[in-house]
Scaffold this motif. Structure first.
Motif, PDB file in Angstrom:
ATOM      1  N   SER A 317      31.998  -5.940 -35.518  1.00  0.00           N
ATOM      2  CA  SER A 317      31.244  -4.707 -35.720  1.00  0.00           C
ATOM      3  C   SER A 317      31.084  -4.422 -37.205  1.00  0.00           C
ATOM      4  O   SER A 317      32.039  -4.465 -37.983  1.00  0.00           O
ATOM      5  CB  SER A 317      31.958  -3.535 -35.042  1.00  0.00           C
ATOM      6  OG  SER A 317      31.270  -2.335 -35.269  1.00  0.00           O
ATOM      7  N   LYS A 318      29.855  -4.110 -37.612  1.00  0.00           N
ATOM      8  CA  LYS A 318      29.519  -3.760 -38.983  1.00  0.00           C
ATOM      9  C   LYS A 318      28.656  -2.500 -38.950  1.00  0.00           C
ATOM     10  O   LYS A 318      28.262  -2.039 -37.872  1.00  0.00           O
ATOM     11  CB  LYS A 318      28.783  -4.916 -39.660  1.00  0.00           C
ATOM     12  CG  LYS A 318      29.620  -6.196 -39.762  1.00  0.00           C
ATOM     13  CD  LYS A 318      28.825  -7.332 -40.392  1.00  0.00           C
ATOM     14  CE  LYS A 318      29.657  -8.610 -40.474  1.00  0.00           C
ATOM     15  NZ  LYS A 318      28.875  -9.731 -41.058  1.00  0.00           N
ATOM     16  N   PRO A 319      28.331  -1.938 -40.107  1.00  0.00           N
ATOM     17  CA  PRO A 319      27.523  -0.713 -40.080  1.00  0.00           C
ATOM     18  C   PRO A 319      26.170  -0.876 -39.396  1.00  0.00           C
ATOM     19  O   PRO A 319      25.660   0.080 -38.813  1.00  0.00           O
ATOM     20  CB  PRO A 319      27.363  -0.368 -41.569  1.00  0.00           C
ATOM     21  CG  PRO A 319      28.568  -0.953 -42.227  1.00  0.00           C
ATOM     22  CD  PRO A 319      28.848  -2.209 -41.486  1.00  0.00           C
ATOM     23  N   SER A 366      22.039   1.625 -36.360  1.00  0.00           N
ATOM     24  CA  SER A 366      22.403   2.756 -37.220  1.00  0.00           C
ATOM     25  C   SER A 366      23.914   2.770 -37.422  1.00  0.00           C
ATOM     26  O   SER A 366      24.675   2.497 -36.476  1.00  0.00           O
ATOM     27  CB  SER A 366      21.960   4.074 -36.582  1.00  0.00           C
ATOM     28  OG  SER A 366      20.564   4.111 -36.421  1.00  0.00           O
ATOM     29  N   PRO A 367      24.377   3.082 -38.618  1.00  0.00           N
ATOM     30  CA  PRO A 367      25.831   3.110 -38.864  1.00  0.00           C
ATOM     31  C   PRO A 367      26.513   4.274 -38.165  1.00  0.00           C
ATOM     32  O   PRO A 367      25.899   5.298 -37.863  1.00  0.00           O
ATOM     33  CB  PRO A 367      25.921   3.235 -40.393  1.00  0.00           C
ATOM     34  CG  PRO A 367      24.639   3.878 -40.791  1.00  0.00           C
ATOM     35  CD  PRO A 367      23.601   3.388 -39.835  1.00  0.00           C
ATOM     36  N   LEU A 387      26.197  -5.271 -16.119  1.00  0.00           N
ATOM     37  CA  LEU A 387      27.439  -4.626 -16.545  1.00  0.00           C
ATOM     38  C   LEU A 387      27.182  -4.009 -17.910  1.00  0.00           C
ATOM     39  O   LEU A 387      26.413  -4.556 -18.711  1.00  0.00           O
ATOM     40  CB  LEU A 387      28.581  -5.641 -16.631  1.00  0.00           C
ATOM     41  CG  LEU A 387      29.985  -5.064 -16.922  1.00  0.00           C
ATOM     42  CD1 LEU A 387      30.479  -4.240 -15.739  1.00  0.00           C
ATOM     43  CD2 LEU A 387      30.966  -6.182 -17.220  1.00  0.00           C
ATOM     44  N   SER A 388      27.816  -2.878 -18.180  1.00  0.00           N
ATOM     45  CA  SER A 388      27.575  -2.161 -19.429  1.00  0.00           C
ATOM     46  C   SER A 388      28.876  -1.888 -20.163  1.00  0.00           C
ATOM     47  O   SER A 388      29.948  -1.841 -19.571  1.00  0.00           O
ATOM     48  CB  SER A 388      26.859  -0.832 -19.161  1.00  0.00           C
ATOM     49  OG  SER A 388      25.598  -1.049 -18.587  1.00  0.00           O
ATOM     50  N   ALA A 389      28.742  -1.701 -21.464  1.00  0.00           N
ATOM     51  CA  ALA A 389      29.880  -1.344 -22.314  1.00  0.00           C
ATOM     52  C   ALA A 389      29.384  -0.457 -23.443  1.00  0.00           C
ATOM     53  O   ALA A 389      28.209  -0.519 -23.825  1.00  0.00           O
ATOM     54  CB  ALA A 389      30.549  -2.599 -22.890  1.00  0.00           C
ATOM     55  N   LYS A 390      30.276   0.354 -23.958  1.00  0.00           N
ATOM     56  CA  LYS A 390      29.973   1.163 -25.132  1.00  0.00           C
ATOM     57  C   LYS A 390      30.592   0.503 -26.360  1.00  0.00           C
ATOM     58  O   LYS A 390      31.699  -0.025 -26.292  1.00  0.00           O
ATOM     59  CB  LYS A 390      30.517   2.580 -24.977  1.00  0.00           C
ATOM     60  CG  LYS A 390      29.798   3.401 -23.919  1.00  0.00           C
ATOM     61  CD  LYS A 390      30.396   4.803 -23.823  1.00  0.00           C
ATOM     62  CE  LYS A 390      29.701   5.615 -22.741  1.00  0.00           C
ATOM     63  NZ  LYS A 390      30.295   6.966 -22.612  1.00  0.00           N
ATOM     64  N   ALA A 391      29.879   0.542 -27.474  1.00  0.00           N
ATOM     65  CA  ALA A 391      30.364  -0.052 -28.719  1.00  0.00           C
ATOM     66  C   ALA A 391      29.915   0.815 -29.882  1.00  0.00           C
ATOM     67  O   ALA A 391      28.886   1.491 -29.805  1.00  0.00           O
ATOM     68  CB  ALA A 391      29.826  -1.470 -28.884  1.00  0.00           C
ATOM     69  N   CYS A 392      30.692   0.807 -30.944  1.00  0.00           N
ATOM     70  CA  CYS A 392      30.408   1.640 -32.109  1.00  0.00           C
ATOM     71  C   CYS A 392      30.168   0.767 -33.336  1.00  0.00           C
ATOM     72  O   CYS A 392      30.904  -0.195 -33.576  1.00  0.00           O
ATOM     73  CB  CYS A 392      31.566   2.594 -32.402  1.00  0.00           C
ATOM     74  SG  CYS A 392      31.878   3.783 -31.092  1.00  0.00           S
ATOM     75  N   THR A 393      29.146   1.112 -34.100  1.00  0.00           N
ATOM     76  CA  THR A 393      28.969   0.498 -35.405  1.00  0.00           C
ATOM     77  C   THR A 393      29.881   1.193 -36.410  1.00  0.00           C
ATOM     78  O   THR A 393      30.288   2.345 -36.217  1.00  0.00           O
ATOM     79  CB  THR A 393      27.510   0.624 -35.873  1.00  0.00           C
ATOM     80  OG1 THR A 393      27.104   2.002 -35.765  1.00  0.00           O
ATOM     81  CG2 THR A 393      26.596  -0.236 -35.028  1.00  0.00           C
ATOM     82  N   GLN A 394      30.201   0.498 -37.492  1.00  0.00           N
ATOM     83  CA  GLN A 394      31.075   1.070 -38.502  1.00  0.00           C
ATOM     84  C   GLN A 394      30.303   2.014 -39.415  1.00  0.00           C
ATOM     85  O   GLN A 394      29.069   1.993 -39.475  1.00  0.00           O
ATOM     86  CB  GLN A 394      31.713  -0.042 -39.335  1.00  0.00           C
ATOM     87  CG  GLN A 394      32.698  -0.908 -38.562  1.00  0.00           C
ATOM     88  CD  GLN A 394      33.412  -1.890 -39.467  1.00  0.00           C
ATOM     89  OE1 GLN A 394      33.111  -1.990 -40.644  1.00  0.00           O
ATOM     90  NE2 GLN A 394      34.366  -2.612 -38.911  1.00  0.00           N
ATOM     91  N   GLU A 395      31.070   2.847 -40.097  1.00  0.00           N
ATOM     92  CA  GLU A 395      30.475   3.705 -41.101  1.00  0.00           C
ATOM     93  C   GLU A 395      30.060   2.875 -42.320  1.00  0.00           C
ATOM     94  O   GLU A 395      30.601   1.809 -42.577  1.00  0.00           O
ATOM     95  CB  GLU A 395      31.471   4.767 -41.575  1.00  0.00           C
ATOM     96  CG  GLU A 395      31.926   5.729 -40.499  1.00  0.00           C
ATOM     97  CD  GLU A 395      33.017   6.629 -41.014  1.00  0.00           C
ATOM     98  OE1 GLU A 395      32.697   7.706 -41.520  1.00  0.00           O
ATOM     99  OE2 GLU A 395      34.191   6.244 -40.902  1.00  0.00           O
TER     100      GLU A 395
END
Length: 495
Positions: A317-319, A366-367, A387-395
């Motif tokens: 994971s990156k911004p 988007s970060p 199938l689904s998943a949630k993931a976050c980009t970094q700041e």
């Protein structure tokens, strides 16, 4: 942290703005005959705004339906601490009248006792006092935010055992596995996850599915999967006028026929333990004590053994990007479709991946944003398993500004710096001494200076300041600080 949730892929497709054609009413309306009950979550877990949008959705579904004693009848039940019937089946004879009654319905508030409401729905669907009709198809549409204060699985299964077709519309916060078990099979035809503001988009398809479920009464199969189907037929007998002989055999191997003797008041039977991708011939023989009744036959083909991704891994994971991989990769997949978009709502993007690959990198993101990523295996049959998943980009992280030092003595300096950009949670100051042990200090985001002691005279020491963000550390800024050597006092010589 990755949060898992399985979603119907259709609702995510809708975010792409793909239109769904309105079914031609003429192809369904003349044949539609059944009792349609709407079960609405009217509890305090639903906001006033959400409830108003759900009422608008149900009204849009009902308005064009052919309502009447010889066609479709509709009723509505509220879910709350105690369920309430808004109107019985035989009250409204036009879609416009039913739509107006739905629009005027008041929210109950209270707890979400869905099980109690389902018990009441069962009475409504099979009681002539409520306007229900014997011998017609029964359909229940449950619109919910996904939660229930009591057990809903048992009452829902009891309805399905009585031949009721269950459609579930969840506004997105429900548990996929629980709702899949509650809906009629297969879930991709009977379960939809839709944002409350997008409910109108599923109206045409859902209305067509409801009318299809109310086709003329004859022996037919529903809830077809790779290993099972449910058989439903009209009430040709009564409990004391005879019995049914039900026979199921593969069309290619009729010698392996299986039989069941059923009571005369049965109108549905769930048959499992079947082979995938197999055509079965089904024969229903009504054995009446009063008159001859002709056998009814149908053919049912079970679905392919189709599996979708069981695991999704989000990594690197990156911004502005992250990597998505999945497993397993079953044989027979035509391609994979990766649908992703920011939460809580935002424009979704679709990426196609060849069947030979099981990973891809999503970029131009988007970060500091949470994304919902759905991976669907598309089979040649047109079936989809997702199938689904949630993931976050970094700041987006930045270095601190200027780093500078002020001497406070022969072995002490004050290190100061300009703040870094972004939502900084704090700073770490590391000092590597040329002589002596290193040190590490952690300070608040409002602090922009520290006192460093124990720096030997005449040494060169390295000081690094790192901004700390919520999910990661930013780039460090390092600089050397030189300590002046001790100048010996001039030697005293007497003259």
């Amino acid at each position: 942290m990755i949060v898992w949730a399985a979603l119907g892929l259709l609702c995510l497709r809708l975010a792409l703005g793909q239109s769904i054609p309105e079914p031609d009413p003429a192809t369904h309306t003349p044949a539609a005959k059944g009792d349609l009950l709407f079960l609405l979550d009217s509890s305090a877990s639903v906001s006033y705004y959400e409830f108003s949008r759900v009422k608008e959705f149900v009204g849009q579904l009902v308005q064009p339906l052919p309502l009447g004693p010889g066609a479709v009848q509709t009723s509505m039940v509220h879910v709350g601490s105690k369920p309430r019937v808004e109107f019985p089946f035989d009250q409204h004879r036009s879609g416009a009248a039913a739509q107006e009654a739905i629009r005027a319905a008041k929210q109950l508030m209270g707890d979400t006792n869905t099980g109690l409401a389902l018990d009441l729905a069962k009475e409504q669907l099979f009681t002539t006092k409520a306007g229900a009709r014997p011998g017609v198809r029964k359909v229940l549409v449950w619109v919910t935010d996904g939660g229930s204060s009591d057990d809903a699985q048992g009452p829902m299964q009891a309805l399905k055992d009585l031949g009721v077709t269950i459609f579930i519309i969840s506004t997105g916060r429900g548990n996929f596995l629980d709702l899949s078990a509650a809906a009629s099979q297969p879930p991709e035809k009977h379960l939809r996850f839709v944002d409350v503001d997008d409910l109108r988009i599923v109206v045409p398809e859902l209305r067509g599915s409801i009318l299809e479920a109310m086709r003329p009464e004859e022996l037919h199969a529903t809830e077809v999967t790779s290993h099972s189907f449910r058989l439903t037929w009209p009430p040709l007998l009564s409990g004391d006028s005879g019995y049914y002989l039900l026979e199921v055999a593969p069309s290619a191997d009729p010698g392996t026929k299986q039989s069941r003797h059923l009571l005369g008041n049965e109108t549905s039977w769930f048959w499992d333990g079947l082979e995938p991708s197999t055509t079965y011939k089904v024969v229903l023989v009504p054995e009446s004590n009063l008159q001859y009744l002709a056998p009814q036959t149908t053919q049912v083909t079970t679905l392919e053994e189709e599996v979708g991704p069981a695991r999704i891994l989000i990594s690197h994971s990156k911004p502005h990007s992250f990597h998505v991989s999945w497993a397993p990769t079953p044989v027979g997949v035509l391609r994979y479709e990766v649908l992703y978009g920011p939460l809580p709502r935002g424009e979704a993007q679709l990426l196609e991946v060849p069947a030979t690959e099981n990973s891809t990198t999503l970029d131009n993101l988007s970060p500091n944003t949470t994304y919902l990523v759905t991976v669907a295996a598309i089979y040649q049959s047109g079936q989809e398993k997702a199938l689904s998943a949630k993931a976050c980009t970094q700041e987006v992280a930045s270095k601190i500004g200027r780093l500078y030092f002020q001497s406070l003595g022969p072995s002490t300096v004050k290190a100061s710096w300009d703040s870094a950009e972004g939502d900084v949670q704090g700073y770490q100051v590391r000092c590597r001494r040329q002589v002596g042990p290193p040190s590490l200090l952690s300070v608040s985001p409002q602090t922009h200076s520290v006192i460093l002691t124990g720096l030997a005279a005449g040494t060169t020491n390295r000081v690094c300041v790192t901004p700390i963000y919520q999910s990661h550390a930013g780039p460090q800024h390092c600089q050397a600080v030189h300590m002046h050597p001790v100048t010996p006092a001039p030697e005293y010589r007497p003259t």
